[in-house]
Write a protein that holds these residues in place. Structure first.
Motif, PDB file in Angstrom:
ATOM      1  N   LYS A  54       0.825  -1.215   0.000  1.00  0.00           N
ATOM      2  CA  LYS A  54       0.000   0.000   0.000  1.00  0.00           C
ATOM      3  C   LYS A  54       0.853   1.257   0.000  1.00  0.00           C
ATOM      4  N   ALA A  55       1.923   1.259   0.779  1.00  0.00           N
ATOM      5  CA  ALA A  55       2.781   2.447   0.844  1.00  0.00           C
ATOM      6  C   ALA A  55       3.459   2.696  -0.507  1.00  0.00           C
ATOM      7  N   ILE A  56       3.979   1.638  -1.104  1.00  0.00           N
ATOM      8  CA  ILE A  56       4.661   1.795  -2.399  1.00  0.00           C
ATOM      9  C   ILE A  56       3.651   2.177  -3.469  1.00  0.00           C
ATOM     10  N   ARG A  57       2.482   1.574  -3.417  1.00  0.00           N
ATOM     11  CA  ARG A  57       1.430   1.893  -4.381  1.00  0.00           C
ATOM     12  C   ARG A  57       1.061   3.380  -4.283  1.00  0.00           C
ATOM     13  N   GLY A  58       1.066   3.922  -3.072  1.00  0.00           N
ATOM     14  CA  GLY A  58       0.747   5.322  -2.855  1.00  0.00           C
ATOM     15  C   GLY A  58       1.771   6.261  -3.461  1.00  0.00           C
ATOM     16  N   MET A  59       2.971   5.769  -3.724  1.00  0.00           N
ATOM     17  CA  MET A  59       4.016   6.609  -4.305  1.00  0.00           C
ATOM     18  C   MET A  59       3.984   6.579  -5.831  1.00  0.00           C
ATOM     19  N   LEU A  60       3.155   5.733  -6.404  1.00  0.00           N
ATOM     20  CA  LEU A  60       3.077   5.595  -7.867  1.00  0.00           C
ATOM     21  C   LEU A  60       1.911   6.405  -8.420  1.00  0.00           C
ATOM     22  N   ASP A  61       2.000   6.780  -9.689  1.00  0.00           N
ATOM     23  CA  ASP A  61       0.900   7.453 -10.377  1.00  0.00           C
ATOM     24  C   ASP A  61      -0.004   6.349 -10.943  1.00  0.00           C
ATOM     25  N   VAL A  62      -0.893   5.852 -10.084  1.00  0.00           N
ATOM     26  CA  VAL A  62      -1.744   4.706 -10.436  1.00  0.00           C
ATOM     27  C   VAL A  62      -2.653   5.037 -11.608  1.00  0.00           C
ATOM     28  N   ALA A  63      -3.192   6.242 -11.662  1.00  0.00           N
ATOM     29  CA  ALA A  63      -4.092   6.630 -12.762  1.00  0.00           C
ATOM     30  C   ALA A  63      -3.371   6.552 -14.108  1.00  0.00           C
ATOM     31  N   ALA A  64      -2.127   7.015 -14.148  1.00  0.00           N
ATOM     32  CA  ALA A  64      -1.363   6.959 -15.400  1.00  0.00           C
ATOM     33  C   ALA A  64      -1.068   5.506 -15.778  1.00  0.00           C
ATOM     34  N   LEU A  65      -0.771   4.690 -14.785  1.00  0.00           N
ATOM     35  CA  LEU A  65      -0.487   3.282 -15.071  1.00  0.00           C
ATOM     36  C   LEU A  65      -1.734   2.554 -15.566  1.00  0.00           C
ATOM     37  N   LYS A  66      -2.901   2.895 -15.009  1.00  0.00           N
ATOM     38  CA  LYS A  66      -4.149   2.274 -15.463  1.00  0.00           C
ATOM     39  C   LYS A  66      -4.438   2.637 -16.910  1.00  0.00           C
ATOM     40  N   ALA A  67      -4.123   3.878 -17.288  1.00  0.00           N
ATOM     41  CA  ALA A  67      -4.408   4.353 -18.644  1.00  0.00           C
ATOM     42  C   ALA A  67      -3.363   3.892 -19.649  1.00  0.00           C
ATOM     43  N   SER A  68      -2.306   3.251 -19.181  1.00  0.00           N
ATOM     44  CA  SER A  68      -1.207   2.844 -20.051  1.00  0.00           C
ATOM     45  C   SER A  68      -1.650   1.814 -21.087  1.00  0.00           C
ATOM     46  N   LYS A  69      -1.044   1.898 -22.265  1.00  0.00           N
ATOM     47  CA  LYS A  69      -1.314   0.916 -23.322  1.00  0.00           C
ATOM     48  C   LYS A  69      -0.566  -0.387 -23.060  1.00  0.00           C
ATOM     49  N   ASP A  70       0.633  -0.286 -22.482  1.00  0.00           N
ATOM     50  CA  ASP A  70       1.444  -1.467 -22.168  1.00  0.00           C
ATOM     51  C   ASP A  70       1.683  -1.473 -20.661  1.00  0.00           C
ATOM     52  N   ARG A  71       0.689  -1.914 -19.928  1.00  0.00           N
ATOM     53  CA  ARG A  71       0.735  -1.852 -18.473  1.00  0.00           C
ATOM     54  C   ARG A  71       1.922  -2.608 -17.889  1.00  0.00           C
ATOM     55  N   THR A  72       2.173  -3.794 -18.367  1.00  0.00           N
ATOM     56  CA  THR A  72       3.238  -4.608 -17.800  1.00  0.00           C
ATOM     57  C   THR A  72       4.571  -3.882 -17.856  1.00  0.00           C
ATOM     58  N   ARG A  73       4.909  -3.340 -19.013  1.00  0.00           N
ATOM     59  CA  ARG A  73       6.179  -2.624 -19.186  1.00  0.00           C
ATOM     60  C   ARG A  73       6.197  -1.354 -18.342  1.00  0.00           C
ATOM     61  N   ASP A  74       5.106  -0.595 -18.382  1.00  0.00           N
ATOM     62  CA  ASP A  74       5.070   0.679 -17.671  1.00  0.00           C
ATOM     63  C   ASP A  74       5.059   0.498 -16.151  1.00  0.00           C
ATOM     64  N   ILE A  75       4.376  -0.528 -15.659  1.00  0.00           N
ATOM     65  CA  ILE A  75       4.390  -0.809 -14.214  1.00  0.00           C
ATOM     66  C   ILE A  75       5.803  -1.153 -13.774  1.00  0.00           C
ATOM     67  N   LYS A  76       6.460  -2.022 -14.538  1.00  0.00           N
ATOM     68  CA  LYS A  76       7.831  -2.407 -14.188  1.00  0.00           C
ATOM     69  C   LYS A  76       8.751  -1.188 -14.199  1.00  0.00           C
ATOM     70  N   ALA A  77       8.625  -0.352 -15.219  1.00  0.00           N
ATOM     71  CA  ALA A  77       9.481   0.848 -15.314  1.00  0.00           C
ATOM     72  C   ALA A  77       9.217   1.794 -14.139  1.00  0.00           C
ATOM     73  N   ALA A  78       7.969   1.985 -13.777  1.00  0.00           N
ATOM     74  CA  ALA A  78       7.635   2.881 -12.669  1.00  0.00           C
ATOM     75  C   ALA A  78       8.179   2.346 -11.353  1.00  0.00           C
ATOM     76  N   ILE A  79       8.073   1.048 -11.145  1.00  0.00           N
ATOM     77  CA  ILE A  79       8.585   0.450  -9.907  1.00  0.00           C
ATOM     78  C   ILE A  79      10.105   0.507  -9.876  1.00  0.00           C
ATOM     79  N   ASP A  80      10.752   0.255 -11.007  1.00  0.00           N
ATOM     80  CA  ASP A  80      12.224   0.338 -11.063  1.00  0.00           C
ATOM     81  C   ASP A  80      12.693   1.764 -10.751  1.00  0.00           C
ATOM     82  N   THR A  81      12.018   2.757 -11.327  1.00  0.00           N
ATOM     83  CA  THR A  81      12.380   4.152 -11.067  1.00  0.00           C
ATOM     84  C   THR A  81      12.176   4.483  -9.594  1.00  0.00           C
ATOM     85  N   LEU A  82      11.055   4.054  -9.035  1.00  0.00           N
ATOM     86  CA  LEU A  82      10.779   4.317  -7.629  1.00  0.00           C
ATOM     87  C   LEU A  82      11.791   3.615  -6.731  1.00  0.00           C
TER      88      LEU A  82
END
Length: 181
Positions: free
Chosen positions: A105-133
């Motif tokens: 929950k804490a890590i999820r709160g640090m991510l832009d969940v709305a942008a990730l939901k709207a992503s065309k390639d969720r798997t790649r974008d989720i991984k990239a966002a988590i790696d950056t974080l």
């Protein structure tokens, strides 16, 4: 057919001939009555079915079929949206856990969940966002040497003497070296 009518129509008919004719006529009449009774039973059954169908259709009087179709389409859309949301949440939480996140929950709160939901390639974008974080806030992922260090102003094995300042005073003094207390 009556016996007297037959005798009047066929003069000279014997009783034996008349008995045979009346027996044949009786068998024919009985067979036709059986057929008629069977057909009447079918008519009665079909009448009952028709009345049941009419009663069933009365329940739908005044129902707007177009409105029902619209409601069905709306509910199907909501169901699809809900399934997509569940799939996204599962994928995101799984990716966070895979990155060794301590508190999803804490890590999820640090991510832009709305942008990730709207992503065309969720798997790649989720991984990239988590790696950056994980690079920016490694402490949230429990990495080596990434913990928060809290000092008391003294080290173990030091202090405790009569002339030494306690940990709070030592910390204050080290943070404010020009200030005299």
């Amino acid at each position: 057919m009556k016996r007297e009518e037959v005798k009047n129509k066929i003069p000279g008919i014997t009783d034996e001939q008349l008995d045979w004719l009346m027996g044949e006529n009786g068998r024919d009449v009985t067979a036709e009555k059986t057929k008629a009774a069977s057909l009447q039973g079918q008519v009665d059954d079909l009448t009952k079915q028709l009345n049941t169908a009419k009663d069933g259709l009365k329940a739908f009087e005044g129902v707007d079929v177009a409105d029902l179709k619209g409601q069905i389409t709306k509910l199907q859309g909501q169901l699809t949206e809900q399934a997509d949301s569940f799939a996204f949440d599962s994928a995101l939480d799984g990716a966070i856990r895979d990155a060794h996140g301590r508190d999803v929950k804490a890590i999820r709160g640090m991510l832009d969940v709305a942008a990730l939901k709207a992503s065309k390639d969720r798997t790649r974008d989720i991984k990239a966002a988590i790696d950056t974080l994980a690079k920016d806030k490694a402490w949230a992922f429990g990495g080596e040497g990434t913990g928060v260090t809290v000092t008391t102003g003294g080290e173990h094995g030091t202090g405790g003497g009569a002339g030494d300042a306690d940990g709070v005073e030592a910390a204050f003094a080290s943070m404010n070296p020009n200030l005299k207390v």
